[in-house]
Design a protein around this motif. Structure first.
Motif, PDB file in Angstrom:
ATOM      1  N   GLY A  59       0.733  -1.446   0.169  1.00  0.00           N
ATOM      2  CA  GLY A  59       0.203   0.173  -0.245  1.00  0.00           C
ATOM      3  C   GLY A  59       0.988   1.434   0.622  1.00  0.00           C
ATOM      4  O   GLY A  59       0.340   2.415   0.373  1.00  0.00           O
ATOM      5  N   GLU A  60       2.317   0.736  -0.558  1.00  0.00           N
ATOM      6  CA  GLU A  60       2.783   2.376  -1.000  1.00  0.00           C
ATOM      7  C   GLU A  60       3.385   2.419  -2.034  1.00  0.00           C
ATOM      8  O   GLU A  60       3.178   2.346  -2.919  1.00  0.00           O
ATOM      9  CB  GLU A  60       4.141   1.891   0.236  1.00  0.00           C
ATOM     10  CG  GLU A  60       4.400   1.914   1.781  1.00  0.00           C
ATOM     11  CD  GLU A  60       5.526   1.462   1.901  1.00  0.00           C
ATOM     12  OE1 GLU A  60       5.981   1.667   3.590  1.00  0.00           O
ATOM     13  OE2 GLU A  60       6.699   1.213   1.887  1.00  0.00           O
ATOM     14  N   ASN A  61       3.415   3.774  -2.331  1.00  0.00           N
ATOM     15  CA  ASN A  61       3.940   4.425  -3.363  1.00  0.00           C
ATOM     16  C   ASN A  61       5.620   4.231  -3.643  1.00  0.00           C
ATOM     17  O   ASN A  61       6.112   5.043  -3.135  1.00  0.00           O
ATOM     18  CB  ASN A  61       3.482   5.602  -3.093  1.00  0.00           C
ATOM     19  CG  ASN A  61       3.495   6.126  -5.238  1.00  0.00           C
ATOM     20  OD1 ASN A  61       4.638   6.115  -5.508  1.00  0.00           O
ATOM     21  ND2 ASN A  61       2.470   7.628  -5.455  1.00  0.00           N
ATOM     22  N   TRP A 445      -6.753  12.076 -11.929  1.00  0.00           N
ATOM     23  CA  TRP A 445      -5.381  11.474 -10.895  1.00  0.00           C
ATOM     24  C   TRP A 445      -4.609  13.132 -11.479  1.00  0.00           C
ATOM     25  O   TRP A 445      -4.006  12.527 -12.951  1.00  0.00           O
ATOM     26  CB  TRP A 445      -5.171  10.147 -11.700  1.00  0.00           C
ATOM     27  CG  TRP A 445      -6.833   9.528 -10.789  1.00  0.00           C
ATOM     28  CD1 TRP A 445      -7.377  10.161  -9.954  1.00  0.00           C
ATOM     29  CD2 TRP A 445      -6.628   8.247 -10.840  1.00  0.00           C
ATOM     30  NE1 TRP A 445      -8.078   8.195  -9.163  1.00  0.00           N
ATOM     31  CE2 TRP A 445      -6.969   7.362  -9.873  1.00  0.00           C
ATOM     32  CE3 TRP A 445      -5.467   7.000 -11.416  1.00  0.00           C
ATOM     33  CZ2 TRP A 445      -7.630   6.315 -10.244  1.00  0.00           C
ATOM     34  CZ3 TRP A 445      -5.813   5.578 -11.289  1.00  0.00           C
ATOM     35  CH2 TRP A 445      -6.574   5.232 -10.526  1.00  0.00           C
ATOM     36  N   GLU A 453       3.495   9.633 -11.709  1.00  0.00           N
ATOM     37  CA  GLU A 453       2.432   8.210 -11.618  1.00  0.00           C
ATOM     38  C   GLU A 453       1.481   8.045 -12.699  1.00  0.00           C
ATOM     39  O   GLU A 453       1.209   7.205 -13.003  1.00  0.00           O
ATOM     40  CB  GLU A 453       1.209   9.271 -10.529  1.00  0.00           C
ATOM     41  CG  GLU A 453       2.047  10.149  -9.422  1.00  0.00           C
ATOM     42  CD  GLU A 453       2.302   8.837  -8.403  1.00  0.00           C
ATOM     43  OE1 GLU A 453       1.135   8.041  -8.076  1.00  0.00           O
ATOM     44  OE2 GLU A 453       3.246   9.209  -7.752  1.00  0.00           O
ATOM     45  N   ILE A 467      -4.147   0.771  -5.434  1.00  0.00           N
ATOM     46  CA  ILE A 467      -2.933   1.449  -4.003  1.00  0.00           C
ATOM     47  C   ILE A 467      -4.741   2.574  -4.590  1.00  0.00           C
ATOM     48  O   ILE A 467      -4.328   3.305  -2.985  1.00  0.00           O
ATOM     49  CB  ILE A 467      -2.136   1.528  -4.223  1.00  0.00           C
ATOM     50  CG1 ILE A 467      -1.441   2.440  -3.016  1.00  0.00           C
ATOM     51  CG2 ILE A 467      -1.722   2.155  -5.437  1.00  0.00           C
ATOM     52  CD1 ILE A 467      -0.675   2.080  -3.697  1.00  0.00           C
ATOM     53  N   ARG A 468      -4.326   3.360  -5.507  1.00  0.00           N
ATOM     54  CA  ARG A 468      -5.287   4.535  -5.396  1.00  0.00           C
ATOM     55  C   ARG A 468      -6.822   4.101  -4.777  1.00  0.00           C
ATOM     56  O   ARG A 468      -8.023   4.812  -4.207  1.00  0.00           O
ATOM     57  CB  ARG A 468      -6.019   5.216  -6.780  1.00  0.00           C
ATOM     58  CG  ARG A 468      -3.917   5.223  -7.578  1.00  0.00           C
ATOM     59  CD  ARG A 468      -3.814   7.197  -6.907  1.00  0.00           C
ATOM     60  NE  ARG A 468      -4.702   7.855  -7.114  1.00  0.00           N
ATOM     61  CZ  ARG A 468      -4.062   9.005  -7.263  1.00  0.00           C
ATOM     62  NH1 ARG A 468      -2.991   9.268  -8.746  1.00  0.00           N
ATOM     63  NH2 ARG A 468      -4.726  10.485  -7.762  1.00  0.00           N
ATOM     64  N   GLU A 470      -7.837   2.440  -2.467  1.00  0.00           N
ATOM     65  CA  GLU A 470      -7.638   2.374  -1.059  1.00  0.00           C
ATOM     66  C   GLU A 470      -7.269   3.196  -0.441  1.00  0.00           C
ATOM     67  O   GLU A 470      -7.743   4.459   0.579  1.00  0.00           O
ATOM     68  CB  GLU A 470      -6.568   1.903  -0.522  1.00  0.00           C
ATOM     69  CG  GLU A 470      -6.199   0.410   1.052  1.00  0.00           C
ATOM     70  CD  GLU A 470      -7.604  -0.109   1.357  1.00  0.00           C
ATOM     71  OE1 GLU A 470      -7.544   0.403   2.099  1.00  0.00           O
ATOM     72  OE2 GLU A 470      -7.969  -0.571   0.383  1.00  0.00           O
ATOM     73  N   ASP A 471      -6.847   4.552  -1.531  1.00  0.00           N
ATOM     74  CA  ASP A 471      -6.380   5.499  -1.071  1.00  0.00           C
ATOM     75  C   ASP A 471      -6.687   6.869  -0.783  1.00  0.00           C
ATOM     76  O   ASP A 471      -7.651   7.929   0.498  1.00  0.00           O
ATOM     77  CB  ASP A 471      -4.887   6.594  -1.604  1.00  0.00           C
ATOM     78  CG  ASP A 471      -2.997   6.106  -1.284  1.00  0.00           C
ATOM     79  OD1 ASP A 471      -3.176   5.456  -1.135  1.00  0.00           O
ATOM     80  OD2 ASP A 471      -2.831   6.316  -2.910  1.00  0.00           O
ATOM     81  N   GLU A 472      -8.112   6.154  -1.831  1.00  0.00           N
ATOM     82  CA  GLU A 472      -9.605   6.960  -2.068  1.00  0.00           C
ATOM     83  C   GLU A 472     -10.188   7.219  -0.570  1.00  0.00           C
ATOM     84  O   GLU A 472     -11.125   7.436  -0.210  1.00  0.00           O
ATOM     85  CB  GLU A 472     -10.018   6.851  -3.244  1.00  0.00           C
ATOM     86  CG  GLU A 472      -9.813   7.928  -4.237  1.00  0.00           C
ATOM     87  CD  GLU A 472      -9.648   7.931  -5.322  1.00  0.00           C
ATOM     88  OE1 GLU A 472     -10.868   6.737  -5.749  1.00  0.00           O
ATOM     89  OE2 GLU A 472      -9.352   7.944  -6.771  1.00  0.00           O
ATOM     90  N   LYS A 474      -9.568   5.581   2.029  1.00  0.00           N
ATOM     91  CA  LYS A 474      -8.443   6.493   3.505  1.00  0.00           C
ATOM     92  C   LYS A 474      -9.149   7.497   3.518  1.00  0.00           C
ATOM     93  O   LYS A 474      -9.224   8.622   4.693  1.00  0.00           O
ATOM     94  CB  LYS A 474      -7.114   6.463   3.505  1.00  0.00           C
ATOM     95  CG  LYS A 474      -7.130   5.206   3.489  1.00  0.00           C
ATOM     96  CD  LYS A 474      -5.492   4.576   3.310  1.00  0.00           C
ATOM     97  CE  LYS A 474      -4.665   3.569   3.459  1.00  0.00           C
ATOM     98  NZ  LYS A 474      -3.165   3.802   3.573  1.00  0.00           N
ATOM     99  N   THR A 475      -9.559   9.083   2.106  1.00  0.00           N
ATOM    100  CA  THR A 475      -9.545   9.973   2.084  1.00  0.00           C
ATOM    101  C   THR A 475     -11.206  10.269   2.366  1.00  0.00           C
ATOM    102  O   THR A 475     -11.056  11.342   3.655  1.00  0.00           O
ATOM    103  CB  THR A 475      -9.481  10.434   1.176  1.00  0.00           C
ATOM    104  OG1 THR A 475      -7.485  10.091   0.718  1.00  0.00           O
ATOM    105  CG2 THR A 475      -9.245  12.047   1.286  1.00  0.00           C
TER     106      THR A 475
END
Length: 479
Positions: A59-61, A445, A453, A467-468, A470-472, A474-475
């Protein structure tokens, strides 16, 4: 006057060879200063291969990871190098030319100095475009000879391959002995042969598993090798690499000028590696991968894939023994299955054209051998299941095979209406960057600093989307 030999720490490959994992970005940033403090490394391998996919799994960029990991080395004047799979870029499948080109621009901007390009088939047509991409991006192009041992992989074969790469503009040559099965004397002859063509920097990369590589390191250095890849405890030896301390002591005794090691810093790095393993990465490292094993000489399978192989064996063994249990047949042990697999690799490999056993083709040969063993143990015939990516290799879509296919394979292909391809492999994979630009615009994006990216999306579409998403999530949760 003493001839100088310099060291490169293959930090990424130490982890991948042990268990297909790499530390998290916070761990990488933590260990970098101590590696620098050791004072003995001219180069450090930082990314490439499985590195980015593993970051994505965490889950890391990966873009942040590469920038933060290369930065301290850059500031200390230590060169960084990455692994590039030529036609396959950073993944297991072919990459369009425009994505490959962007790859170099992005990685140089992120702080990577040297690109180590290899083709798993040793097809120079796949490597040569990367020389141009590297130079255009301002990088050093180090081109690799994937070393294996077969009747066709001779000293002359490798020296001729190096000649073609040097004529195409390669800045350096890497002797990539990915399974550690290169015979020491032959490797020395290859290095000497290359040095006769041009006094070009040569870097030797090898794995310790079969037991040849300390002798090989001494031979290549005596023949003129300039850089040696080393690992360090607790991830040296076994499926990994020869240990820094042993290599330094051996070369010093042989009369070479080698750097001294700050042992206080060495112990810090050693301790941190163990700490990272104890955190959770060690859960994926089979204890057997810490051992050297002469059985690896015959199949020639590389250290980089042995980490996953042992886990695969357990799953396949369970399937075979379930079949045997239903029929009251004697159970098979893991050792018996391993020997059957190794024997089948030795059978399959020449019949599919002797592809060098390196990613992804080592996996293809191993997978095909495993499918044959599974089938035969269950009363079926070999070659019953050949996956599409293996067919692509057999048919020439990924490049020219070094050897000839067996008649039984050609007959099977013709029977199934499959077409052989002898053109430029890149032609099978048209440009796609504009498609990803458009998709990023539609999703709103950001293409990122230096288009990093955009590159990540085009190189690893499914993982990047995950991953994007998952990021969305979290936000949205934080809001």
């Amino acid at each position: 006057m003493e001839r100088e030999v310099k060291f490169s720490l293959v930090f990424r490959d130490m982890w991948q060879s042990a268990g297909k994992y790499v530390p998290r970005v916070d761990q990488l940033v933590k260990v970098a200063p101590a590696i620098i403090e050791m004072g003995c490394f001219a180069r450090v391998e930082t990314n490439g291969g499985g590195f980015e996919q593993v970051n994505l799994l965490f889950g890391e960029n990966p873009n942040r990871a590469v920038r933060e990991w290369t930065k301290p080395f850059h500031e200390a004047g230590i060169q960084t190098h990455m692994l590039d799979r030529a036609l396959n870029g950073l993944r297991m499948s072919p990459v369009p030319a425009d994505v490959r080109k962007l790859f170099y621009k992005v990685k140089h901007a992120q702080g990577t100095d040297i690109t180590r390009t290899f083709c798993g088939l040793n097809d120079v047509r796949n490597i040569i475009p990367s020389i141009g991409y590297a130079h255009e991006a301002g990088m050093i192009s180090q081109c690799s000879l994937c070393i294996t041992f077969s009747p066709i992989h001779t000293v002359e074969y490798y020296v001729n391959m190096a000649r073609q790469l040097i004529e195409a503009g390669a800045d350096e040559i890497c002797i990539k002995d990915m399974a550690g099965i290169g015979r020491p004397v032959s490797l020395g002859k290859i290095v000497a042969g290359i040095k006769k063509i041009k006094n070009i920097p040569i870097q030797y990369h090898s794995h310790a598993g079969p037991g040849f590589n300390m002798a090989s390191i001494l031979e290549v250095c005596q023949a003129g090798c300039d850089y040696i890849d080393v690992g360090m405890e607790p991830l040296s030896w076994g499926t990994g690499h020869a240990d820094l301390i042993s290599v330094q002591a051996m070369l010093k005794d042989a009369g070479f000028k080698v750097p001294e090691i700050n042992m206080e810093a060495y112990m810090k790095v050693r301790s941190m590696i163990q700490e990272f393993m104890d955190d959770f990465l060690g859960l994926y490292i089979s204890p057997k991968n810490r051992l050297m094993n002469s059985l690896l000489i015959a199949p020639g399978l590389p250290g980089g894939m042995m980490g996953s192989l042992m886990a695969d064996l357990e799953t396949n063994l369970e399937s075979i023994n379930k079949y045997k249990a239903k029929r009251n047949l004697p159970f098979m042990t893991q050792d018996e299955l391993l020997i059957k697999l190794f024997n089948e690799v030795a059978y399959v490999w020449p019949r599919v054209g002797y592809p060098p056993l390196v990613t992804p083709f080592s996996q293809y040969v191993k997978n095909l051998a495993m499918m044959n063993v599974m089938a035969m143990e269950k009363g079926k015939e070999r070659w019953g299941m050949i996956a599409d990516d293996i067919w692509d290799m057999i048919l020439g879509k990924a490049g020219r095979l070094p050897g000839k296919l067996a008649p039984e394979i050609i007959e099977k292909a013709e029977r199934e209406g499959r077409k052989f391809f002898d053109g430029n492999p890149q032609d099978n994979y048209p440009d796609q960057l504009e498609k990803y630009r458009k998709m990023m615009l539609e999703k709103q994006w950001d293409k990122g600093q230096d288009d990093e990216e955009l590159f990540e999306y085009a190189m690893h579409p499914a993982q990047y989307e995950a991953i994007r998403a998952e990021d969305e999530k979290k936000t949205s949760w934080q809001m």
